[in-house]
Design an enzyme around this catalytic site. Sequence first.
Site, short mmCIF file in Angstrom:
data_model
loop_
_atom_site.label_atom_id
_atom_site.label_comp_id
_atom_site.label_asym_id
_atom_site.label_seq_id
_atom_site.Cartn_x
_atom_site.Cartn_y
_atom_site.Cartn_z
N GLY A 122 0.79 -1.23 0.00
CA GLY A 122 0.00 0.00 0.00
C GLY A 122 0.82 1.28 0.00
O GLY A 122 1.80 1.41 -0.74
N TYR A 123 0.41 2.21 0.84
CA TYR A 123 1.06 3.53 0.87
C TYR A 123 2.51 3.45 1.36
O TYR A 123 3.35 4.23 0.92
CB TYR A 123 0.25 4.49 1.75
CG TYR A 123 -0.87 5.16 0.99
CD1 TYR A 123 -0.59 5.97 -0.10
CD2 TYR A 123 -2.20 4.98 1.34
CE1 TYR A 123 -1.59 6.59 -0.81
CE2 TYR A 123 -3.22 5.60 0.63
CZ TYR A 123 -2.91 6.41 -0.45
OH TYR A 123 -3.91 7.03 -1.17
N ASP A 159 6.86 -7.13 14.92
CA ASP A 159 5.81 -6.26 15.43
C ASP A 159 6.34 -4.86 15.77
O ASP A 159 7.02 -4.67 16.78
CB ASP A 159 5.19 -6.93 16.67
CG ASP A 159 4.01 -6.15 17.18
OD1 ASP A 159 3.65 -5.12 16.55
OD2 ASP A 159 3.44 -6.55 18.21
N LEU A 196 1.51 2.44 9.30
CA LEU A 196 0.99 1.16 9.81
C LEU A 196 -0.52 1.09 9.64
O LEU A 196 -1.22 2.07 9.85
CB LEU A 196 1.24 1.05 11.32
CG LEU A 196 2.55 0.51 11.86
CD1 LEU A 196 2.37 0.07 13.30
CD2 LEU A 196 3.09 -0.62 11.03
N ALA A 197 -0.99 -0.07 9.27
CA ALA A 197 -2.43 -0.35 9.33
C ALA A 197 -2.50 -1.72 9.96
O ALA A 197 -2.16 -2.72 9.32
CB ALA A 197 -3.05 -0.35 7.94
N TYR A 212 -6.82 9.64 6.77
CA TYR A 212 -7.90 9.73 5.81
C TYR A 212 -9.06 10.48 6.46
O TYR A 212 -9.27 10.36 7.67
CB TYR A 212 -8.35 8.32 5.37
CG TYR A 212 -9.44 8.37 4.31
CD1 TYR A 212 -9.15 8.85 3.04
CD2 TYR A 212 -10.73 7.96 4.60
CE1 TYR A 212 -10.14 8.92 2.07
CE2 TYR A 212 -11.73 8.02 3.64
CZ TYR A 212 -11.44 8.51 2.37
OH TYR A 212 -12.41 8.58 1.41
N TYR A 215 -16.36 6.31 8.78
CA TYR A 215 -14.94 6.67 8.83
C TYR A 215 -14.66 7.83 9.78
O TYR A 215 -14.27 7.63 10.93
CB TYR A 215 -14.35 6.93 7.43
CG TYR A 215 -12.87 6.68 7.46
CD1 TYR A 215 -12.33 5.49 7.02
CD2 TYR A 215 -12.01 7.61 8.06
CE1 TYR A 215 -10.96 5.23 7.15
CE2 TYR A 215 -10.66 7.36 8.20
CZ TYR A 215 -10.14 6.18 7.73
OH TYR A 215 -8.81 5.93 7.89
N LYS A 219 -7.80 8.39 14.13
CA LYS A 219 -7.09 9.34 13.26
C LYS A 219 -7.02 10.72 13.92
O LYS A 219 -6.03 11.44 13.79
CB LYS A 219 -7.76 9.43 11.88
CG LYS A 219 -7.60 8.16 11.04
CD LYS A 219 -6.15 7.83 10.74
CE LYS A 219 -5.98 6.67 9.78
NZ LYS A 219 -4.59 6.20 9.66
P1 NAI Z 1 -1.62 -1.75 4.09
O1 NAI Z 1 -2.44 -2.80 4.74
O2 NAI Z 1 -1.37 -1.86 2.63
O3 NAI Z 1 -0.18 -1.64 4.79
C1 NAI Z 1 0.02 -1.82 6.15
C2 NAI Z 1 1.50 -1.97 6.45
O4 NAI Z 1 1.66 -2.09 7.88
C3 NAI Z 1 2.16 -3.22 5.86
O5 NAI Z 1 3.49 -2.91 5.47
C4 NAI Z 1 2.20 -4.20 7.04
O6 NAI Z 1 3.23 -5.18 6.96
C5 NAI Z 1 2.47 -3.22 8.17
N1 NAI Z 1 2.07 -3.71 9.49
C6 NAI Z 1 0.84 -4.05 9.94
N2 NAI Z 1 0.90 -4.41 11.23
C7 NAI Z 1 2.18 -4.29 11.61
C8 NAI Z 1 2.89 -4.51 12.83
N3 NAI Z 1 2.27 -4.89 13.95
N4 NAI Z 1 4.23 -4.31 12.83
C9 NAI Z 1 4.90 -3.92 11.71
N5 NAI Z 1 4.29 -3.67 10.54
C10 NAI Z 1 2.94 -3.86 10.50
O7 NAI Z 1 -2.33 -0.38 4.45
P2 NAI Z 1 -2.43 1.06 3.78
O8 NAI Z 1 -3.79 1.23 3.23
O9 NAI Z 1 -1.26 1.37 2.94
O10 NAI Z 1 -2.40 1.97 5.10
C11 NAI Z 1 -1.27 2.65 5.57
C12 NAI Z 1 -1.72 3.92 6.24
O11 NAI Z 1 -2.34 4.77 5.26
C13 NAI Z 1 -2.77 3.71 7.34
O12 NAI Z 1 -2.52 4.60 8.40
C14 NAI Z 1 -4.07 4.06 6.64
O13 NAI Z 1 -5.07 4.48 7.54
C15 NAI Z 1 -3.59 5.20 5.76
N6 NAI Z 1 -4.48 5.53 4.64
C16 NAI Z 1 -4.98 4.56 3.82
C17 NAI Z 1 -5.89 4.90 2.84
C18 NAI Z 1 -6.47 3.86 1.94
O14 NAI Z 1 -7.49 4.14 1.29
N7 NAI Z 1 -5.90 2.70 1.82
C19 NAI Z 1 -6.31 6.29 2.62
C20 NAI Z 1 -5.64 7.23 3.46
C21 NAI Z 1 -4.80 6.86 4.46
#
Ligand code: NAI
Length: 400
Positions: free
Chosen positions: A57-58, A116, A144-145, A229, A239, A248
Site C-alpha cells: 500500500g502507501y 511487530d 501502519l495499518a 484519511y 470513517y 485518526k
Molecule cells: P496496508 O495494509 O497496505 O499496509 C500496512 C503496512 O503495515 C504493511 O506494510 C504491514 O506489513 C504493516 N504492518 C501491519 N501491522 C504491523 C505490525 N504490527 N508491525 C509492523 N508492521 C505492520 O495499508 P495502507 O492502506 O497502505 O495503510 C497505511 C496507512 O495509510 C494507514 O494509516 C491508513 O489508515 C492510511 N491511509 C490509507 C488509505 C487507503 O485508502 N488505503 C487512505 C488514506 C490513508
Amino acid sequence: MIIEPKVRGFICTTAHPTGCRVNVANQIAYAKVQQKKLSSHSAISPKKALIIGSSTGYGLATRISLAYTYQASTIGVMYEKEASGNRTATAGWYNTAAFESFAANDGLYAQTINGDAFSREIKDETIAKIKRDLGKVDMVIYSLAAPRRTMADGTVFSSVLKATTDTFVSKSLDLRHNTIEEASIPTATEEEIESTIKVMGGEDWAEWIDALVAADAIEGNAITVAYSYIGPELTYPIYKEGTIGHAKEHLHKTANLITKEYQQRGIHAYISVNKALVTQASAAIPVVPLYISLLYKVQKELGTHEGCIEQINRMFTEKLLIEKPDVDKNGYLRLDDYELDSKVQEQINATWDKVTTDNLKDLADIDGYWDDFYTMFGFKLSGVNYTEEVDTAMSIPSIS
Ligand code: NAI
C-alpha cells in the site's frame, strides 16, 4: 507450484512472487520518471529514511519514492509471513524481496526488519540497524495499518470498524458476490473506541520518535509523516465519525505534540491526508469498497485518478519537499484534494442513490476495483505467465 488467487471476502490468501515483482518494478519505473522531473524547487532531499509499514500500500509506495525519486537509503519495518509448505508468502514479503533485489542492483541501501512494530524489541532492533549503518535518519514515515496491538504487559487491543453515534445503515458492496447489499454497522462501545485509538492512533508513532531521539538516531531537522484519511460526508458515519476516525483524530493531535516537543531540535511532524484507494487495509472497511469503486469511475473519467505511487510522489514533490510545505489551515498535507473536489463528490452522490446490483458495472468502476485488488497480491499483471510453475520460497536478502 502454480499459484492461483484464493479470495475470501476482502482478503486473498495467496500471493504471486513474479506478479508482486512486476508490481514493484512498475512503481519503480514511475518513481524514476519523477526523479528526472525533479528540479531545483525540491528544496529538501531526504537521504536516510525509516518507513514503518513499508511492505504494501502507501508504505511500499513511500519506500519506492524515497529510494527511486530521491535516492534515499531506506530501512523498512513490516509484519509479513514467508512461504511455508503449501502456503505462499504474503504479498508484502514478495514485494519486499523484489524491492531489495532491485535496490541492490541499483546500488541503493535497503534493509528490512520483519516483526511487530509496536514492540520495544523491534524498535530496538531497528534503531541498532540505523546507528550501525546510517548513523541517523532524516525522515520517518508512519504507515501502519494493523488489526491489533500487543502491549509490553501482554494486553491486546483490537482495532474495530464501527460507527460511534448511531447504528449506520448504508448501501455496501458485498465483495463475495459483487452485489449491493444493505449493511448495518453497529455502534461501538467506549472500550472499542479506546481500543481502536490504541492501535491506530498516534501513541506508537510518538513512541517511535521518542525512542529515536533518546538513542540519538534521528537528525535534528528530520521530518516525520503519518498517513490519514478523512473522506466525504457520505462515509463520515463509518470513517471520520467512526472508531477509526477517532483514532485518526488522535494521530492528528500527536503530530502537533511531536512537533511541539521537538521544536528545539527542528523535528517536524506532518499528517498527510491521502486518497481512498484499494489496499489490504481499506478493503476491510464496510461501505468503503463501494465508495472507492464509484470514486474510481468518476476520477478516471475526469483524468484525476491516482494510485499509491502517484499519490506519494505528488506528496513529496509538490506538497512536502518544497521550499515551504503546502499545508491546509490545520497543517495537513492534502493529497485528497482531487478526491474531495466538489465535481467528483457531486457525481458520486448522484450515483450513490441509483446504484444497484444490476447497474453496478455501469455506474461504478467495479472492474477497476478488482484489478487493483488482484494486483495487490501479484495477480492479473500483464507480462506474467500465471500458468507457469513458480518457486514460492523467496528470501529477503537483509532478513534471511
Ligand atoms: P496496508 O495494509 O497496505 O499496509 C500496512 C503496512 O503495515 C504493511 O506494510 C504491514 O506489513 C504493516 N504492518 C501491519 N501491522 C504491523 C505490525 N504490527 N508491525 C509492523 N508492521 C505492520 O495499508 P495502507 O492502506 O497502505 O495503510 C497505511 C496507512 O495509510 C494507514 O494509516 C491508513 O489508515 C492510511 N491511509 C490509507 C488509505 C487507503 O485508502 N488505503 C487512505 C488514506 C490513508
